[in-house]
Structures are given as C-alpha cells and as structure tokens.
Design a protein around this motif. Structure first.
Motif, short mmCIF file in Angstrom:
data_model
loop_
_atom_site.label_atom_id
_atom_site.label_comp_id
_atom_site.label_asym_id
_atom_site.label_seq_id
_atom_site.Cartn_x
_atom_site.Cartn_y
_atom_site.Cartn_z
N GLY A 58 2.76 -17.80 46.12
CA GLY A 58 1.60 -17.79 45.22
C GLY A 58 0.69 -18.97 45.43
O GLY A 58 -0.54 -18.83 45.53
N LYS A 59 1.28 -20.16 45.51
CA LYS A 59 0.50 -21.38 45.73
C LYS A 59 -0.18 -21.35 47.09
O LYS A 59 -1.31 -21.76 47.25
CB LYS A 59 1.39 -22.62 45.64
CG LYS A 59 1.54 -23.16 44.24
CD LYS A 59 2.12 -24.55 44.30
CE LYS A 59 3.58 -24.48 43.91
NZ LYS A 59 4.25 -25.77 43.96
N LYS A 60 0.56 -20.86 48.08
CA LYS A 60 0.04 -20.83 49.44
C LYS A 60 -1.17 -19.90 49.54
O LYS A 60 -2.15 -20.21 50.21
CB LYS A 60 1.14 -20.39 50.41
CG LYS A 60 0.86 -20.69 51.84
CD LYS A 60 2.10 -20.48 52.66
CE LYS A 60 1.93 -21.17 53.99
NZ LYS A 60 3.12 -21.12 54.80
N LEU A 61 -1.12 -18.75 48.85
CA LEU A 61 -2.25 -17.82 48.87
C LEU A 61 -3.48 -18.42 48.23
O LEU A 61 -4.60 -18.22 48.71
CB LEU A 61 -1.89 -16.52 48.16
CG LEU A 61 -1.42 -15.35 48.99
CD1 LEU A 61 -1.37 -14.08 48.17
CD2 LEU A 61 -2.20 -15.13 50.24
N LEU A 62 -3.29 -19.18 47.16
CA LEU A 62 -4.42 -19.82 46.50
C LEU A 62 -5.07 -20.84 47.43
O LEU A 62 -6.29 -20.87 47.58
CB LEU A 62 -3.96 -20.49 45.20
CG LEU A 62 -5.05 -21.07 44.32
CD1 LEU A 62 -6.07 -20.00 43.94
CD2 LEU A 62 -4.45 -21.69 43.07
N THR A 63 -4.26 -21.64 48.09
CA THR A 63 -4.77 -22.63 49.04
C THR A 63 -5.44 -21.94 50.22
O THR A 63 -6.53 -22.33 50.65
CB THR A 63 -3.63 -23.54 49.55
OG1 THR A 63 -3.01 -24.15 48.43
CG2 THR A 63 -4.13 -24.60 50.49
N LEU A 64 -4.80 -20.90 50.74
CA LEU A 64 -5.36 -20.14 51.86
C LEU A 64 -6.70 -19.53 51.47
O LEU A 64 -7.66 -19.57 52.25
CB LEU A 64 -4.37 -19.05 52.28
CG LEU A 64 -4.76 -18.17 53.45
CD1 LEU A 64 -4.95 -18.99 54.72
CD2 LEU A 64 -3.69 -17.09 53.68
N LEU A 68 -10.14 -20.31 53.47
CA LEU A 68 -10.87 -19.24 54.15
C LEU A 68 -12.26 -19.03 53.54
O LEU A 68 -13.23 -18.78 54.27
CB LEU A 68 -10.08 -17.93 54.11
CG LEU A 68 -8.80 -17.91 54.94
CD1 LEU A 68 -8.03 -16.62 54.71
CD2 LEU A 68 -9.10 -18.10 56.42
N THR A 69 -12.36 -19.16 52.23
CA THR A 69 -13.66 -19.00 51.57
C THR A 69 -14.61 -20.12 52.00
O THR A 69 -15.79 -19.86 52.27
CB THR A 69 -13.49 -18.98 50.04
OG1 THR A 69 -12.67 -17.86 49.69
CG2 THR A 69 -14.83 -18.87 49.33
N TYR A 76 -12.51 -13.57 50.59
CA TYR A 76 -11.14 -14.04 50.82
C TYR A 76 -10.53 -14.62 49.54
O TYR A 76 -9.80 -15.59 49.58
CB TYR A 76 -11.11 -15.06 51.97
CG TYR A 76 -11.65 -14.44 53.23
CD1 TYR A 76 -10.86 -13.61 54.00
CD2 TYR A 76 -12.97 -14.62 53.60
CE1 TYR A 76 -11.37 -12.98 55.13
CE2 TYR A 76 -13.50 -14.01 54.72
CZ TYR A 76 -12.69 -13.20 55.48
OH TYR A 76 -13.20 -12.57 56.60
N SER A 77 -10.82 -13.97 48.43
CA SER A 77 -10.24 -14.39 47.15
C SER A 77 -8.73 -14.18 47.20
O SER A 77 -8.22 -13.44 48.06
CB SER A 77 -10.84 -13.58 46.00
OG SER A 77 -10.46 -12.22 46.13
N ARG A 78 -8.04 -14.80 46.29
CA ARG A 78 -6.59 -14.63 46.22
C ARG A 78 -6.25 -13.15 46.04
O ARG A 78 -5.34 -12.62 46.69
CB ARG A 78 -6.03 -15.46 45.07
CG ARG A 78 -4.53 -15.43 44.99
CD ARG A 78 -4.05 -16.45 43.96
NE ARG A 78 -2.61 -16.48 43.97
CZ ARG A 78 -1.88 -16.19 42.91
NH1 ARG A 78 -2.44 -15.88 41.77
NH2 ARG A 78 -0.57 -16.23 42.98
N GLU A 79 -6.99 -12.49 45.18
CA GLU A 79 -6.75 -11.05 44.94
C GLU A 79 -6.98 -10.23 46.21
O GLU A 79 -6.21 -9.33 46.52
CB GLU A 79 -7.68 -10.55 43.83
CG GLU A 79 -7.51 -9.08 43.51
CD GLU A 79 -8.46 -8.61 42.43
OE1 GLU A 79 -9.00 -7.51 42.60
OE2 GLU A 79 -8.66 -9.33 41.44
N ASN A 80 -8.04 -10.55 46.95
CA ASN A 80 -8.31 -9.80 48.17
C ASN A 80 -7.24 -10.06 49.23
O ASN A 80 -6.83 -9.16 49.95
CB ASN A 80 -9.71 -10.12 48.71
CG ASN A 80 -10.36 -8.95 49.39
OD1 ASN A 80 -9.99 -7.80 49.18
ND2 ASN A 80 -11.35 -9.22 50.21
N LEU A 81 -6.75 -11.29 49.31
CA LEU A 81 -5.67 -11.60 50.25
C LEU A 81 -4.39 -10.86 49.84
O LEU A 81 -3.65 -10.38 50.70
CB LEU A 81 -5.42 -13.11 50.31
CG LEU A 81 -6.53 -13.93 50.97
CD1 LEU A 81 -6.21 -15.43 50.88
CD2 LEU A 81 -6.76 -13.52 52.41
#
Length: 110
Positions: A58-64, A68-69, A76-81
């Motif tokens: 979860g944390k990694k996706l938020l950082t990613l 990317l954004t 490349y929002s967290r939801e879209n990822l």
C-alpha cells in the motif's frame, strides 16, 4: 465552372474520408498501446509485490503514484495503479485483450 465545383466537392470528400480513416486508425492504435502499457505496468507491480514484502504494498503504491505523476503527469493515481494491477491479475494473457474496449471499459469490468 459548375463542373469544377462538382469535381472539387468530390476531391474534398475523398480527402476528408482519408483523413477520417487515418484519425480513426491512430485512435485505435493509441488505445491498443495504452492497454498494453497498463497491462505491463500491472505485471511489474504484481511481480514486485511477489518478490518483496506484501505488507509494504500500500505504501509503495502511494509512493510510486507520486513519482509517476511527477514524471509523466496525471493518470497514475494510486487507484489507477491498483486498477492496472487488477487488470493484469484478471487478464493474465495480454493477447486475449480486445483493443475494441477502452481502458475505461476495462475499469468498469474490473
């Protein structure tokens, strides 16, 4: 003079048809490439998740998402990822994807 106008209209109509067809083909190709890119992004996320600690996912996706954004702009929002990840999991064979459906259509199906 009238004959020239008729010929001109036919010429414009034929050229307009060529331009319209080209634009439609470009749109289809862009959609196909985007679907392929999103599927591959999902694959990379899943593979990384399997290699590393799932608890950090979860944390990694938020950082990613933020990275990317900043680098590529919106999309490349967290939801879209998360949708890209799910896209890969639900459709593990990229070759079976239909480019007739857009990313929005696949998100609705997910």
């Amino acid at each position: 003079m009238e004959n020239n106008l008729l010929n001109n209209d036919a010429l414009v109509s034929e050229i307009a048809s060529i331009i319209t067809n080209a634009r439609n083909n470009v749109a289809k190709q862009i959609n196909s490439e985007l679907l392929n890119a999103y599927w591959n992004i999902g694959r990379v996320i899943v593979e990384d998740e399997l290699k590393n600690n799932r608890g950090e996912y979860g944390k990694k996706l938020l950082t990613l998402s933020k990275t990317l954004t900043n680098k590529f702009g919106k999309g490349y929002s967290r939801e879209n990822l998360q949708n890209m990840r799910l896209f890969y999991l639900k459709y593990p064979n990229c070759q079976t994807l239909s480019s007739k459906l857009s990313w929005s259509h696949y998100c609705e199906l997910l």
